[in-house]
Design a protein around this motif. Sequence first.
Motif, PDB file in Angstrom:
ATOM      1  N   TYR A  49      38.568  42.723  47.120  1.00 58.19           N
ATOM      2  CA  TYR A  49      38.138  43.982  46.504  1.00 58.19           C
ATOM      3  C   TYR A  49      37.554  43.674  45.139  1.00 58.19           C
ATOM      4  O   TYR A  49      38.160  42.952  44.339  1.00 58.19           O
ATOM      5  CB  TYR A  49      39.313  44.959  46.369  1.00 58.19           C
ATOM      6  N   ASP A 155      41.371  54.016  48.979  1.00 57.15           N
ATOM      7  CA  ASP A 155      40.423  53.669  47.911  1.00 57.15           C
ATOM      8  C   ASP A 155      41.070  53.812  46.538  1.00 57.15           C
ATOM      9  O   ASP A 155      40.880  52.961  45.662  1.00 57.15           O
ATOM     10  CB  ASP A 155      39.176  54.555  47.999  1.00 57.15           C
ATOM     11  N   THR A 156      41.826  54.886  46.355  1.00 57.45           N
ATOM     12  CA  THR A 156      42.516  55.093  45.081  1.00 57.45           C
ATOM     13  C   THR A 156      43.531  53.984  44.832  1.00 57.45           C
ATOM     14  O   THR A 156      43.668  53.481  43.708  1.00 57.45           O
ATOM     15  CB  THR A 156      43.225  56.459  45.055  1.00 57.45           C
ATOM     16  N   LYS A 159      41.692  50.822  43.781  1.00 62.67           N
ATOM     17  CA  LYS A 159      41.219  50.941  42.401  1.00 62.67           C
ATOM     18  C   LYS A 159      42.380  50.760  41.418  1.00 62.67           C
ATOM     19  O   LYS A 159      42.219  50.162  40.345  1.00 62.67           O
ATOM     20  CB  LYS A 159      40.554  52.302  42.182  1.00 62.67           C
TER      21      LYS A 159
END
Length: 244
Positions: A49, A155-156, A159
């Motif tokens: 990522y 996704d959160t 991140k």
Amino acid sequence: MFTNEYTIALAGNPNTGKSTLFNVLTGLRQHTGNWPGKTVVHAEGFFTYNNNRYKMIDLPGTYSLYSNSADEEVARDFIIFEKPDVTIVVLDATALERNLNLALQVLEMTSSVIVCVNLMDEAKKKGIRIDTEKLAATLGVPVVPISARNKEGIDTLLKTIDSMVRGKIKTNPIAVRYSPEIEQCIEKLIPRVKEVIGDAYPARWVALRLLDGDMSLLQALQQQPLPSVKEVSIYACHDTAKSV
């Protein structure tokens, strides 16, 4: 070529969807075996990522880290001795109170923690609402709501992991306070513990384990390359714990 490589530990009670999250993140880039000297299954996988590579270790599902079983010892030892860059604690949104026990134990061991509240879809069906922002403020670490099987919130989570390893997130884990008697014993033990281990491991947590008579931890500590500040055995700390 990746910019950096990081290690993530994935902890949680059984049936929280922890392994589902592991599979979502690592896909087919995983393999299993046994932990050295244990019959406990060892599962690790990889994902990338934002130009970083992550090795994720799916720790055995446990209700505590008090070394009452081989699973608990494996999970405890990996977090405390391997010092992963991030430890993700997966909670079941439908049984939050029960699951938080493990999260609080992990927070006593490391500050690099992300709490992941899974099964939010099931909680919604049952009319359960969770204020994750308030929970994060209380625990002092990020709290991310997800539904792993539906790939919601992933996704959160990614991140948040990225921000933590880049040093953009500063945590302040809640310090569980015990009875005045126990707190006094902890304060007496901490200087003695630091004589032996220095800053290698969290002295307060080690003191708590000594007070609990955790012989398994003592044996594990004896096998670690402790700083030779003084030629004092960690077992001397255990004797001190018994005397206080």
